[in-house]
Motif scaffolding. Sequence first.
Motif, PDB file in Angstrom:
ATOM      1  N   GLN A  40       0.899  -0.757   0.009  1.00  0.00           N
ATOM      2  CA  GLN A  40       0.001   0.014   0.076  1.00  0.00           C
ATOM      3  C   GLN A  40       0.939   1.621  -0.247  1.00  0.00           C
ATOM      4  O   GLN A  40       1.580   1.153   0.240  1.00  0.00           O
ATOM      5  CB  GLN A  40      -0.844   0.221   1.149  1.00  0.00           C
ATOM      6  CG  GLN A  40      -2.342   1.635   1.668  1.00  0.00           C
ATOM      7  CD  GLN A  40      -1.393   2.238   2.196  1.00  0.00           C
ATOM      8  OE1 GLN A  40      -0.111   2.464   2.888  1.00  0.00           O
ATOM      9  NE2 GLN A  40      -1.780   3.381   1.998  1.00  0.00           N
ATOM     10  N   ARG A  42       0.183   5.679  -1.156  1.00  0.00           N
ATOM     11  CA  ARG A  42      -0.685   7.020  -1.423  1.00  0.00           C
ATOM     12  C   ARG A  42      -0.400   6.941  -2.796  1.00  0.00           C
ATOM     13  O   ARG A  42      -1.224   7.779  -3.899  1.00  0.00           O
ATOM     14  CB  ARG A  42      -0.288   7.905  -0.713  1.00  0.00           C
ATOM     15  CG  ARG A  42      -1.094   8.026   0.683  1.00  0.00           C
ATOM     16  CD  ARG A  42      -0.674   8.988   1.632  1.00  0.00           C
ATOM     17  NE  ARG A  42      -0.791   9.277   2.607  1.00  0.00           N
ATOM     18  CZ  ARG A  42      -2.421   9.738   3.335  1.00  0.00           C
ATOM     19  NH1 ARG A  42      -3.438   9.845   2.210  1.00  0.00           N
ATOM     20  NH2 ARG A  42      -2.784   8.865   4.182  1.00  0.00           N
ATOM     21  N   ASN A  43       1.127   6.997  -3.675  1.00  0.00           N
ATOM     22  CA  ASN A  43       1.018   7.322  -4.662  1.00  0.00           C
ATOM     23  C   ASN A  43       1.826   6.085  -5.468  1.00  0.00           C
ATOM     24  O   ASN A  43       3.140   5.834  -4.843  1.00  0.00           O
ATOM     25  CB  ASN A  43       2.137   8.657  -4.637  1.00  0.00           C
ATOM     26  CG  ASN A  43       2.872   8.626  -5.699  1.00  0.00           C
ATOM     27  OD1 ASN A  43       3.408   8.440  -7.343  1.00  0.00           O
ATOM     28  ND2 ASN A  43       3.274  10.229  -6.502  1.00  0.00           N
ATOM     29  N   TRP A  57      -0.920  -1.069  -5.214  1.00  0.00           N
ATOM     30  CA  TRP A  57      -1.683  -0.474  -4.670  1.00  0.00           C
ATOM     31  C   TRP A  57      -1.824   0.823  -3.938  1.00  0.00           C
ATOM     32  O   TRP A  57      -1.137   1.048  -3.083  1.00  0.00           O
ATOM     33  CB  TRP A  57      -3.261  -1.238  -3.325  1.00  0.00           C
ATOM     34  CG  TRP A  57      -3.368  -2.917  -4.135  1.00  0.00           C
ATOM     35  CD1 TRP A  57      -2.112  -4.315  -4.598  1.00  0.00           C
ATOM     36  CD2 TRP A  57      -4.555  -3.652  -3.436  1.00  0.00           C
ATOM     37  NE1 TRP A  57      -3.172  -5.168  -4.486  1.00  0.00           N
ATOM     38  CE2 TRP A  57      -4.768  -4.851  -4.488  1.00  0.00           C
ATOM     39  CE3 TRP A  57      -6.052  -3.058  -3.280  1.00  0.00           C
ATOM     40  CZ2 TRP A  57      -5.525  -5.373  -3.898  1.00  0.00           C
ATOM     41  CZ3 TRP A  57      -6.857  -3.367  -3.190  1.00  0.00           C
ATOM     42  CH2 TRP A  57      -6.677  -5.215  -3.942  1.00  0.00           C
ATOM     43  N   ALA A  58      -2.061   1.992  -4.504  1.00  0.00           N
ATOM     44  CA  ALA A  58      -2.327   2.872  -4.845  1.00  0.00           C
ATOM     45  C   ALA A  58      -3.527   4.033  -3.963  1.00  0.00           C
ATOM     46  O   ALA A  58      -4.939   4.176  -4.675  1.00  0.00           O
ATOM     47  CB  ALA A  58      -1.582   3.969  -5.397  1.00  0.00           C
ATOM     48  N   PHE A  59      -3.651   3.054  -2.261  1.00  0.00           N
ATOM     49  CA  PHE A  59      -4.866   4.157  -1.991  1.00  0.00           C
ATOM     50  C   PHE A  59      -5.067   5.255  -0.702  1.00  0.00           C
ATOM     51  O   PHE A  59      -3.828   4.471   0.378  1.00  0.00           O
ATOM     52  CB  PHE A  59      -5.719   3.796  -1.567  1.00  0.00           C
ATOM     53  CG  PHE A  59      -5.747   1.930  -1.066  1.00  0.00           C
ATOM     54  CD1 PHE A  59      -6.730   2.012   0.899  1.00  0.00           C
ATOM     55  CD2 PHE A  59      -5.369   0.919  -1.096  1.00  0.00           C
ATOM     56  CE1 PHE A  59      -6.248   0.617   1.643  1.00  0.00           C
ATOM     57  CE2 PHE A  59      -4.459   0.622  -0.133  1.00  0.00           C
ATOM     58  CZ  PHE A  59      -5.318  -0.033   1.242  1.00  0.00           C
ATOM     59  N   ASP A  60      -5.707   6.398   0.060  1.00  0.00           N
ATOM     60  CA  ASP A  60      -5.609   6.807   1.065  1.00  0.00           C
ATOM     61  C   ASP A  60      -5.309   5.592   2.190  1.00  0.00           C
ATOM     62  O   ASP A  60      -6.947   4.748   2.798  1.00  0.00           O
ATOM     63  CB  ASP A  60      -7.225   7.468   1.782  1.00  0.00           C
ATOM     64  CG  ASP A  60      -6.482   8.298   3.315  1.00  0.00           C
ATOM     65  OD1 ASP A  60      -6.238   7.323   4.045  1.00  0.00           O
ATOM     66  OD2 ASP A  60      -6.863   9.431   3.008  1.00  0.00           O
ATOM     67  N   ASP A  63      -9.350   4.550   4.367  1.00  0.00           N
ATOM     68  CA  ASP A  63     -10.344   4.251   3.278  1.00  0.00           C
ATOM     69  C   ASP A  63     -10.774   2.917   3.773  1.00  0.00           C
ATOM     70  O   ASP A  63      -9.867   1.447   3.510  1.00  0.00           O
ATOM     71  CB  ASP A  63     -10.240   4.104   2.281  1.00  0.00           C
ATOM     72  CG  ASP A  63     -11.367   3.904   1.602  1.00  0.00           C
ATOM     73  OD1 ASP A  63     -12.211   3.035   1.543  1.00  0.00           O
ATOM     74  OD2 ASP A  63     -11.444   4.288  -0.138  1.00  0.00           O
ATOM     75  N   THR A  65     -12.803   0.683   3.021  1.00  0.00           N
ATOM     76  CA  THR A  65     -13.707  -0.633   1.465  1.00  0.00           C
ATOM     77  C   THR A  65     -12.303  -0.985   0.899  1.00  0.00           C
ATOM     78  O   THR A  65     -12.232  -2.205   0.449  1.00  0.00           O
ATOM     79  CB  THR A  65     -14.300   0.415   0.452  1.00  0.00           C
ATOM     80  OG1 THR A  65     -15.637   0.827   1.517  1.00  0.00           O
ATOM     81  CG2 THR A  65     -14.957  -0.427  -0.587  1.00  0.00           C
ATOM     82  N   ALA A  66     -11.895   0.005   0.727  1.00  0.00           N
ATOM     83  CA  ALA A  66      -9.889   0.086   0.141  1.00  0.00           C
ATOM     84  C   ALA A  66      -9.336  -1.180   1.020  1.00  0.00           C
ATOM     85  O   ALA A  66      -8.285  -2.408   0.091  1.00  0.00           O
ATOM     86  CB  ALA A  66      -9.162   0.843  -0.609  1.00  0.00           C
ATOM     87  N   PHE A  70      -7.299  -4.871  -0.295  1.00  0.00           N
ATOM     88  CA  PHE A  70      -5.950  -4.869   0.632  1.00  0.00           C
ATOM     89  C   PHE A  70      -6.231  -5.777   0.920  1.00  0.00           C
ATOM     90  O   PHE A  70      -4.750  -6.865   1.108  1.00  0.00           O
ATOM     91  CB  PHE A  70      -5.523  -3.694  -0.080  1.00  0.00           C
ATOM     92  CG  PHE A  70      -4.318  -3.182   0.700  1.00  0.00           C
ATOM     93  CD1 PHE A  70      -3.635  -3.997   0.009  1.00  0.00           C
ATOM     94  CD2 PHE A  70      -3.717  -3.732   2.037  1.00  0.00           C
ATOM     95  CE1 PHE A  70      -2.140  -3.321  -0.500  1.00  0.00           C
ATOM     96  CE2 PHE A  70      -2.520  -3.697   1.511  1.00  0.00           C
ATOM     97  CZ  PHE A  70      -1.387  -3.945   0.904  1.00  0.00           C
TER      98      PHE A  70
END
Length: 220
Positions: A40, A42-43, A57-60, A63, A65-66, A70
Amino acid sequence: MDQENKGTFGTPVAVLGASGGVGRRIVDRLLTAGHPVRCQTRNASRLSDLSGRADVWAFDPRDETALTGFVAGCRAVIFALGTDRMGATTLFSDVTVALIPAMKAGGVRRLIAITGVGAGETRGHGGFFYDWIIFPLFTRARYRDKDRQEKMIAASGLDWTIVRPAPFSERPSAGSISVLNEITPDTRLTKITRDEVADFVAAQIDDPSHLHRYPFIGHT
């Protein structure tokens, strides 16, 4: 997202904060050991060199749900998120609030979280410079939230280990690190490298000896 690397172990290890100073080192060690890794960040561009070797995987990380997607199908989660923010933060507790139900939804039980000296009983045991200058001026607010995070993890019902590294040093020390599960008034661990933290954390995937414990690691 890159195609998942199945590796020799088959089931991936999820690393939150995989592009950070410790997180990236953990990823490298897991890949070297043959573990497939899900990263994981963010970028995604910060992990572009892992294309074809790890699942990025790029995500906050707050989150839920993400996070649920993940961690699904993983054998363990490593929490290596950090922040440079000196003021009040709720990052660590916010992510933990989302992570615990995400892990339970996916049937993932093993959680290894990195907090640090200043959390819980380690406060005041990082040596004079850290305890009297770095902690009160720069990291105190961060550790208020890490204390909240640790309490959530301890009450989660998961198979957790909370790793508390000594203050980071760029210079390696002679000898092996000390690993302390009990802290006495004269305990002092004043330094550890990020490489040493990564080595220790990666080894916890299949080591139950620190299950439901808070190993304080470093050199005197």
